[in-house]
Design a protein around this motif. Structure first.
Motif: not given
Length: 208
Positions: A137-149
């Motif tokens: 897993t990767i911790d995403l806090e603070g990172l620009l991401c693509l989100f889906d539903a």
């Protein structure tokens, strides 16, 4: 439908691609694989200024783009240099070629695995996902991401395992994580990317 949160640095280009056959039936041709090898000639070139600007983009939300969390485009430079950047499929190879030579991180999502609506936003505390088949897993806090539903599914470092392409993929959503610090660079990368995909027989449609 793609919504993008306001961001002072992000110069995002997104588009969909439809392939004439499942990717398992579309091996990357020799000319595409050649672009992944050291010394390949390309219309774009990365340098320290590009790398610095991309890292600035990822840092803006508080993420630290270093070590194992550095931009995916930097991994490609190392892999190409040591000869370990091999072929995966036509869609991913085209992505890797453009990312390698432009220096821009690029995400490719299987549209039939992801669920609309889509948005681009900065991940918050607790956001994470599995990014490979072994369950890391990767911790995403603070990172620009693509989100889906279902939540975050792609970013400039590592894309989610649940929406990655495979042999059955026919339709993809691609995001070029460009930065306004590099004026015109994202557009030039997209123009070349589109040429490569259309040479593979894909139909490309920009997402507004």
């Amino acid at each position: 439908m793609l919504t993008v949160d306001p961001h002072p640095l992000l110069d995002l280009i997104a588009f969909t691609s439809s392939f004439p056959a499942p990717l398992g039936d579309l091996p990357a041709p020799d000319w595409l694989q050649a672009l992944l090898k050291p010394g390949a000639t390309a219309p774009l070139q990365s340098d320290d200024a590009v790398r610095g600007a991309v890292r600035d983009l990822l840092r803006h939300g508080g993420y630290k783009p270093t070590g194992r969390g550095k931009p995916a485009s930097e991994y490609l430079v190392r892999a190409s240099g040591d000869g370990t950047l091999g072929t995966i499929n036509a869609a991913v190879d085209a992505c890797n070629a453009v990312s390698l030579h432009s220096g821009l991180p690029i995400s490719v999502v299987d549209l039939d695995k992801a669920q609309a609506p889509f948005r681009v936003s900065t991940a918050i505390q607790g956001d994470r996902y599995v990014f490979n088949a072994s369950g890391q897993t990767i911790d995403l806090e603070g990172l620009l991401c693509l989100f889906d539903a279902q939540g975050p599914c792609a970013n400039a470092v590592k894309d989610a395992q649940r929406t990655k392409t495979d042999a059955t993929t026919r339709r993809t959503l691609t995001l070029l994580w460009g930065t306004k610090e590099l004026k015109g660079h994202t557009e030039r990368a997209f123009t070349w990317y589109r040429e490569l995909l259309e040479r593979l027989g894909a139909t490309v449609e920009p997402v507004r």
